[in-house]
Design a protein around this motif. Structure first.
Motif, PDB file in Angstrom:
ATOM      1  N   LEU A  47      -3.804  -1.957   9.090  1.00  0.00           N
ATOM      2  CA  LEU A  47      -4.766  -2.505   8.141  1.00  0.00           C
ATOM      3  C   LEU A  47      -4.117  -3.469   7.150  1.00  0.00           C
ATOM      4  O   LEU A  47      -4.793  -4.020   6.288  1.00  0.00           O
ATOM      5  N   GLU A  48      -2.792  -3.657   7.291  1.00  0.00           N
ATOM      6  CA  GLU A  48      -2.021  -4.563   6.438  1.00  0.00           C
ATOM      7  C   GLU A  48      -2.058  -4.145   4.979  1.00  0.00           C
ATOM      8  O   GLU A  48      -1.989  -4.975   4.061  1.00  0.00           O
ATOM      9  N   ILE A  49      -2.167  -2.841   4.746  1.00  0.00           N
ATOM     10  CA  ILE A  49      -2.109  -2.310   3.390  1.00  0.00           C
ATOM     11  C   ILE A  49      -0.662  -1.999   3.021  1.00  0.00           C
ATOM     12  O   ILE A  49      -0.273  -2.129   1.866  1.00  0.00           O
ATOM     13  N   VAL A  50       0.135  -1.588   3.999  1.00  0.00           N
ATOM     14  CA  VAL A  50       1.562  -1.399   3.763  1.00  0.00           C
ATOM     15  C   VAL A  50       2.341  -2.238   4.759  1.00  0.00           C
ATOM     16  O   VAL A  50       1.808  -2.656   5.794  1.00  0.00           O
ATOM     17  N   LYS A  51       3.579  -2.488   4.447  1.00  0.00           N
ATOM     18  CA  LYS A  51       4.481  -3.144   5.392  1.00  0.00           C
ATOM     19  C   LYS A  51       5.781  -2.354   5.409  1.00  0.00           C
ATOM     20  O   LYS A  51       6.285  -1.932   4.358  1.00  0.00           O
ATOM     21  N   ARG A  52       6.298  -2.131   6.605  1.00  0.00           N
ATOM     22  CA  ARG A  52       7.531  -1.353   6.759  1.00  0.00           C
ATOM     23  C   ARG A  52       8.667  -2.281   7.140  1.00  0.00           C
ATOM     24  O   ARG A  52       8.556  -3.059   8.084  1.00  0.00           O
ATOM     25  N   ARG A  53       9.750  -2.185   6.392  1.00  0.00           N
ATOM     26  CA  ARG A  53      10.914  -3.013   6.645  1.00  0.00           C
ATOM     27  C   ARG A  53      12.001  -2.161   7.289  1.00  0.00           C
ATOM     28  O   ARG A  53      12.312  -1.076   6.773  1.00  0.00           O
ATOM     29  N   PRO A  54      12.562  -2.619   8.403  1.00  0.00           N
ATOM     30  CA  PRO A  54      13.643  -1.855   9.039  1.00  0.00           C
ATOM     31  C   PRO A  54      14.753  -1.561   8.039  1.00  0.00           C
ATOM     32  O   PRO A  54      15.302  -2.466   7.411  1.00  0.00           O
ATOM     33  N   ARG A  55      15.039  -0.278   7.859  1.00  0.00           N
ATOM     34  CA  ARG A  55      16.086   0.194   6.938  1.00  0.00           C
ATOM     35  C   ARG A  55      15.821  -0.178   5.479  1.00  0.00           C
ATOM     36  O   ARG A  55      16.695  -0.019   4.635  1.00  0.00           O
ATOM     37  N   GLY A  56      14.614  -0.674   5.221  1.00  0.00           N
ATOM     38  CA  GLY A  56      14.314  -1.088   3.844  1.00  0.00           C
ATOM     39  C   GLY A  56      13.197  -0.310   3.186  1.00  0.00           C
ATOM     40  O   GLY A  56      12.884  -0.527   2.017  1.00  0.00           O
ATOM     41  N   GLY A  57      12.555   0.572   3.937  1.00  0.00           N
ATOM     42  CA  GLY A  57      11.492   1.381   3.365  1.00  0.00           C
ATOM     43  C   GLY A  57      10.100   0.819   3.612  1.00  0.00           C
ATOM     44  O   GLY A  57       9.913  -0.185   4.304  1.00  0.00           O
ATOM     45  N   THR A  58       9.112   1.474   3.018  1.00  0.00           N
ATOM     46  CA  THR A  58       7.705   1.101   3.166  1.00  0.00           C
ATOM     47  C   THR A  58       7.163   0.640   1.830  1.00  0.00           C
ATOM     48  O   THR A  58       7.323   1.316   0.813  1.00  0.00           O
ATOM     49  N   TYR A  59       6.497  -0.522   1.834  1.00  0.00           N
ATOM     50  CA  TYR A  59       5.990  -1.132   0.602  1.00  0.00           C
ATOM     51  C   TYR A  59       4.485  -1.358   0.712  1.00  0.00           C
ATOM     52  O   TYR A  59       3.958  -1.636   1.789  1.00  0.00           O
ATOM     53  N   ILE A  60       3.809  -1.256  -0.434  1.00  0.00           N
ATOM     54  CA  ILE A  60       2.422  -1.692  -0.508  1.00  0.00           C
ATOM     55  C   ILE A  60       2.415  -3.213  -0.389  1.00  0.00           C
ATOM     56  O   ILE A  60       3.187  -3.899  -1.063  1.00  0.00           O
TER      57      ILE A  60
END
Length: 231
Positions: A67-80
């Motif tokens: 839903l493009e509410i969060v984005k997950r970055r490899p080894r960087g965590g999950t962000y709103i």
């Protein structure tokens, strides 16, 4: 951007699973306890806070990412997502994603409004693309034309070319995919017939006819989906 400190939430009952996790995160966002750019705590902490397993948490996060509410970055965590504030409809869609009747009605409301404007604004090039897509659907001998069907409706929505409703179009397509996955059986000839009627109405630049033909099409889809015993 900020990392959330003191991330306190009520424990979620085990039988609510990923949808309840998703709903709780969306509620926190809408209430201002989470903000665009915020970094969520690590999975282990979220698992403990929500009292759910890793697969349940990851299913919820995957849905939020779709839903493009969060984005997950490899080894960087999950962000709103930074842009989530521009798409409140997407957040509401996340809260009701398993309410099939509500999703269908939301799709109908958006598409019926968009198709009337499309009758005034759609280009000849876009009309040609609609005609070509319908020809391709007609030739799908295995009835596997879901992607083509979505593209047909995407072209109509995008032809409105209105920046205010751009965020809604993405949500509309997510709703389309949700309803598309619930269709118990496909009837290629009937789909082609409905699409052809919509195409003709748009080509004639007739908003009332376009509305009527789209309503006929979506009402048929709604009836077919709601006839299922598992929705």
């Amino acid at each position: 951007m900020c990392v959330l400190e003191g991330f306190k939430i009520e424990t979620i009952q085990r039988n609510t699973l990923s949808q309840q996790v998703l709903n709780h995160i969306i509620t926190m966002l809408m209430e201002g306890r989470l903000h665009p750019g915020d970094k969520l705590p690590p999975e282990t902490k979220l698992m403990n806070d929500f009292d759910v397993s890793r697969p349940v948490l990851r299913e919820a996060l995957s849905s939020l990412e779709t839903l493009e509410i969060v984005k997950r970055r490899p080894r960087g965590g999950t962000y709103i997502n930074e842009k989530v504030g521009n798409s409140p409809f997407r957040a509401m869609l996340a809260l009701t994603i398993n309410n099939v009747s509500a999703i269908i009605e939301a799709r109908m409301s958006l598409e019926l409004g968009l198709v009337t404007l499309a009758a005034e604004k759609i280009s000849m090039e876009q009309l040609d693309r609609l005609k070509e897509i319908n020809r391709k659907i007609e030739k799908c001998v295995n009835n596997d034309y879901g992607a083509l069907d979505i593209e047909f409706h995407r072209i109509i929505a995008q032809s409105v070319n209105n920046p205010v409703v751009e965020g809604m179009i993405d949500s509309l397509l997510i709703a389309h995919e949700k309803t598309d996955s619930l269709i118990p059986f496909r009837e290629r000839e009937i789909t082609v017939e409905y699409h052809e009627a919509i195409y003709r109405a748009l080509k004639e630049r007739n908003p009332i006819m376009s509305f009527t033909e789209m309503y006929r099409h979506l009402s048929y889809v709604r009836e077919k989906i709601m006839s299922r015993t598992d929705v």
